[in-house]
Design a protein around this motif. Structure first.
Motif, mmCIF file in Angstrom:
data_model
loop_
_atom_site.group_PDB
_atom_site.id
_atom_site.type_symbol
_atom_site.label_atom_id
_atom_site.label_comp_id
_atom_site.label_asym_id
_atom_site.label_seq_id
_atom_site.Cartn_x
_atom_site.Cartn_y
_atom_site.Cartn_z
ATOM 1 N N GLU A 16 0.821 -1.219 0.000
ATOM 2 C CA GLU A 16 0.000 0.000 0.000
ATOM 3 C C GLU A 16 0.857 1.273 0.000
ATOM 4 N N ASP A 17 2.084 1.169 0.531
ATOM 5 C CA ASP A 17 2.956 2.341 0.595
ATOM 6 C C ASP A 17 3.787 2.538 -0.677
ATOM 7 N N GLY A 18 3.530 1.693 -1.683
ATOM 8 C CA GLY A 18 4.272 1.829 -2.928
ATOM 9 C C GLY A 18 5.638 1.162 -2.910
ATOM 10 N N GLN A 19 5.969 0.482 -1.806
ATOM 11 C CA GLN A 19 7.221 -0.299 -1.767
ATOM 12 C C GLN A 19 7.101 -1.461 -2.732
ATOM 13 N N ARG A 20 8.181 -1.749 -3.456
ATOM 14 C CA ARG A 20 8.121 -2.805 -4.442
ATOM 15 C C ARG A 20 9.054 -3.961 -4.100
ATOM 16 N N LYS A 21 8.634 -5.165 -4.445
ATOM 17 C CA LYS A 21 9.499 -6.341 -4.334
ATOM 18 C C LYS A 21 9.550 -6.989 -5.722
ATOM 19 N N VAL A 22 10.755 -7.107 -6.277
ATOM 20 C CA VAL A 22 10.901 -7.765 -7.577
ATOM 21 C C VAL A 22 11.273 -9.229 -7.351
ATOM 22 N N PHE A 23 10.466 -10.137 -7.863
ATOM 23 C CA PHE A 23 10.710 -11.570 -7.679
ATOM 24 C C PHE A 23 11.685 -12.099 -8.727
ATOM 25 N N GLY A 24 11.660 -11.498 -9.917
ATOM 26 C CA GLY A 24 12.567 -11.962 -10.951
ATOM 27 C C GLY A 24 12.227 -11.346 -12.288
ATOM 28 N N ILE A 25 13.108 -11.574 -13.243
ATOM 29 C CA ILE A 25 12.891 -11.123 -14.615
ATOM 30 C C ILE A 25 12.718 -12.385 -15.451
ATOM 31 N N ARG A 26 11.665 -12.445 -16.242
ATOM 32 C CA ARG A 26 11.419 -13.643 -17.054
ATOM 33 C C ARG A 26 11.733 -13.369 -18.515
ATOM 34 N N GLU A 27 12.313 -14.365 -19.140
ATOM 35 C CA GLU A 27 12.741 -14.227 -20.531
ATOM 36 C C GLU A 27 12.092 -15.304 -21.401
ATOM 37 N N PRO A 28 12.327 -15.265 -22.726
ATOM 38 C CA PRO A 28 11.687 -16.235 -23.615
ATOM 39 C C PRO A 28 11.854 -17.692 -23.157
ATOM 40 N N ARG A 29 10.817 -18.471 -23.415
ATOM 41 C CA ARG A 29 10.719 -19.893 -23.038
ATOM 42 C C ARG A 29 10.431 -20.099 -21.555
ATOM 43 N N CYS A 30 10.057 -19.030 -20.861
ATOM 44 C CA CYS A 30 9.536 -19.141 -19.506
ATOM 45 C C CYS A 30 8.022 -19.120 -19.567
ATOM 46 N N PHE A 31 7.374 -19.895 -18.693
ATOM 47 C CA PHE A 31 5.953 -19.693 -18.454
ATOM 48 C C PHE A 31 5.801 -18.636 -17.368
ATOM 49 N N ILE A 32 4.808 -17.776 -17.492
ATOM 50 C CA ILE A 32 4.496 -16.844 -16.397
ATOM 51 C C ILE A 32 2.998 -16.908 -16.092
ATOM 52 N N GLY A 33 2.654 -16.595 -14.847
ATOM 53 C CA GLY A 33 1.242 -16.511 -14.466
ATOM 54 C C GLY A 33 0.572 -17.846 -14.198
ATOM 55 N N ILE A 34 1.361 -18.900 -13.996
ATOM 56 C CA ILE A 34 0.760 -20.228 -13.776
ATOM 57 C C ILE A 34 -0.029 -20.265 -12.465
ATOM 58 N N SER A 35 0.429 -19.486 -11.479
ATOM 59 C CA SER A 35 -0.153 -19.598 -10.130
ATOM 60 C C SER A 35 -1.609 -19.165 -10.017
ATOM 61 N N THR A 36 -2.137 -18.514 -11.046
ATOM 62 C CA THR A 36 -3.552 -18.137 -10.954
ATOM 63 C C THR A 36 -4.462 -19.169 -11.625
ATOM 64 N N LEU A 37 -3.878 -20.238 -12.140
ATOM 65 C CA LEU A 37 -4.689 -21.228 -12.856
ATOM 66 C C LEU A 37 -5.673 -21.955 -11.936
ATOM 67 N N ASP A 38 -5.477 -21.829 -10.618
ATOM 68 C CA ASP A 38 -6.447 -22.427 -9.676
ATOM 69 C C ASP A 38 -7.613 -21.481 -9.388
ATOM 70 N N GLY A 39 -7.652 -20.336 -10.072
ATOM 71 C CA GLY A 39 -8.782 -19.423 -9.912
ATOM 72 C C GLY A 39 -8.555 -18.317 -8.900
ATOM 73 N N SER A 40 -7.405 -18.312 -8.249
ATOM 74 C CA SER A 40 -7.132 -17.297 -7.225
ATOM 75 C C SER A 40 -6.550 -16.032 -7.859
ATOM 76 N N PRO A 41 -6.700 -14.883 -7.180
ATOM 77 C CA PRO A 41 -6.139 -13.641 -7.726
ATOM 78 C C PRO A 41 -4.611 -13.668 -7.732
ATOM 79 N N SER A 42 -4.019 -12.990 -8.700
ATOM 80 C CA SER A 42 -2.564 -12.961 -8.801
ATOM 81 C C SER A 42 -1.945 -12.204 -7.631
ATOM 82 N N LEU A 43 -0.848 -12.706 -7.101
ATOM 83 C CA LEU A 43 -0.140 -12.039 -6.009
ATOM 84 C C LEU A 43 0.907 -11.064 -6.537
ATOM 85 N N VAL A 44 1.102 -11.067 -7.856
ATOM 86 C CA VAL A 44 2.179 -10.256 -8.454
ATOM 87 C C VAL A 44 1.726 -9.553 -9.727
ATOM 88 N N ASN A 45 2.499 -8.542 -10.130
ATOM 89 C CA ASN A 45 2.342 -7.869 -11.415
ATOM 90 C C ASN A 45 3.326 -8.453 -12.419
#
Lengths: 216, 216
Positions: free
Chosen positions: B63-92
Motif C-alpha cells: 500500500e505504501d508503494g514499496q516494491r518487491k521484484v521476484f525476478g525477470i522472465r525471458e523467452p521460453r519461460c511460463f508466467i502466471g501459472i499460479s492463478t490457474l487455480d482461480g485465485s487472484p494474482s499475487l504479483v504484477n
C-alpha cells in the motif's frame, strides 16, 4: 489485524478419495516414526510423497543452526515435489508424529495418470502462492504483522466459529511461531503477550482463540 | 562471496523447440508494448503465458508503494501459472520491452498435451525453488550477502568467462537490485561501492564484471 488468506501454513490438499485410491494402486506406502526425516536439505531423490497420516514440518536450517519453518503439511498434501527435477532439496521434512506416506516416483509421474499430474501441478501452485505471500510478508511487514497474519490465516482455514470468537485447534508454540515468521522467540512472546493483554487472543498449549473482530 | 546457484532470477526455461511449436499450434499469440502490464496483482484470470520475445518483470507492491521484484522472465519461460487455480494474482507482470507471448488457457492445459503439462510442472517447480531460496536469504542473510548472492547467481547462469573474470550482460540498476533483495537503494549503492573499491566488481549500465575468485 489484516486478513491475508493466501499465507496458508497448515494446508490440507483438496485431493479427493478417487485420486488417493488411484495413487495407492501403483505407489508403495512407507511409515516413519515421530522425529524421523523423510528427506533432508541437500538430499537428491527422484520421488515425492503423498501424506496419508500424521503431520510433517517443512523447514530449513543455516550453518548457525537458525531455522526457518515454511509450513506444516497434513494428510492429502504432496511433499517433496521440488526435487523431481533432480536438484537437491532446499528443505527438511521432519515427522512431528507417526507418519504414513505414499511414495510417488518420477517414473509414476512421467508415465502415470493425467489427472494425478494435474493435481501435482495444483499442489505446487499452492506452495508457490504460500512462498510468494511469505516472501511479501518478510519484505514488507514488520514482525507484529507477520505474527498476526499467521494467526488470522490459520483461523481462516482451520478455525471453528463460536459466538464472538474463532477457535483454532493447533499446537502452536512461541518457538514455532518465531521460526515461521523469521524472528526471535523473545520478540514473539512479547507480541503474543500484548495481544493477550488487549483481549484479542487467548493462547493455550493445544489451541488458541481469536476475537472475531480481530480475525475477520 | 558465497555461491548459491538456486537463487536464479533471470531464468530461461529449458523448453525445447518441439514443445514451443506444439503450444503455438493451439494457443493464440499476443503482443504487449514496453511498460504494459500482462496481468496485475489482485487480478483473476484463467490463462497463463509462454514468453516468446522480450523481458518481463515479476513484482509486487504494498500500500505504501514499496516494491518487491521476484525476478525477470525471458523467452521460453511460463508466467502466471499460479492463478490457474482461480485465485487472484499475487504479483504484477510488467513488460520491460516489447513482448510477445502465447496465451495458454486452463482448458488447453486440462485437455491438452501431456508433455506440455509436465513442462508446466517443471516450470512451477523452478519458481518454487527460486522463492524458497529468496525466502531463505530474506530470513537468514544480511543485505550484503543477498546482493552478493544475486550477482554471483546471475554470473553462474548468464556469465561469459574471461581470463580472470566473468562478464554478465544484463542492465542491472541499483534500484532494481534493491527491489530484488528487499533493501533500500542507498544501502545497495553503498554495498556496490565497497565491492567496486575492493576490485571484486566493476559495474556499468549494461553489464557487470566479477573477479573469478569472487564468482566461484
Amino acid at each position: 489485524m489484516s486478513y491475508n488468506k493466501e499465507w496458508l501454513c497448515w494446508s490440507s490438499n483438496e485431493l479427493n478419495d478417487k485420486i488417493v485410491e488411484k495413487i495407492l494402486t501403483t505407489c508403495p506406502v512407507r511409515n516413519y516414526a515421530k522425529g524421523e526425516f523423510i528427506y533432508r536439505q541437500g538430499e537428491k531423490k527422484d520421488v515425492c510423497f503423498l501424506v496419508l497420516k500424521g503431520r510433517i514440518e517443512i523447514s530449513s536450517e543455516n550453518e548457525d543452526g537458525q531455522r526457518k519453518v515454511f509450513g506444516i503439511r497434513e494428510p492429502r498434501c504432496f511433499i517433496g515435489i521440488s526435487t523431481l527435477d533432480g536438484s537437491p532439496s532446499l528443505v527438511n521434512a521432519i515427522c512431528l508424529e507417526a507418519v504414513e506416506v505414499a511414495v510417488v516416483s518420477a517414473q509414476d509421474i512421467n508415465k502415470g495418470d493425467r489427472e494425478v499430474l494435474l493435481y501435482l501441478l495444483l499442489s505446487v501452485i499452492q506452495m508457490n502462492k504460500q512462498l510468494t505471500s511469505q516472501l511479501n510478508g518478510q519484505t514488507f511487514d514488520d514482525v507484529e504483522n507477520r505474527v498476526e497474519n499467521l494467526l488470522v490465516t490459520l483461523s481462516a482455514t482451520l478455525g471453528k466459529h463460536e459466538a464472538d470468537s474463532v477457535v483454532v485447534t493447533v499446537p502452536l508454540t512461541h518457538q514455532l511461531i518465531s521460526e515461521m515468521v523469521g524472528s526471535s522467540r523473545v520478540r514473539v512472546s512479547q507480541i503474543i503477550g500484548e495481544l493477550n493483554k488487549s483481549g484479542e487472543l487467548v493462547m493455550n498449549r493445544s489451541n488458541y482463540k481469536l476475537l472475531k473482530k480481530s480475525a475477520l
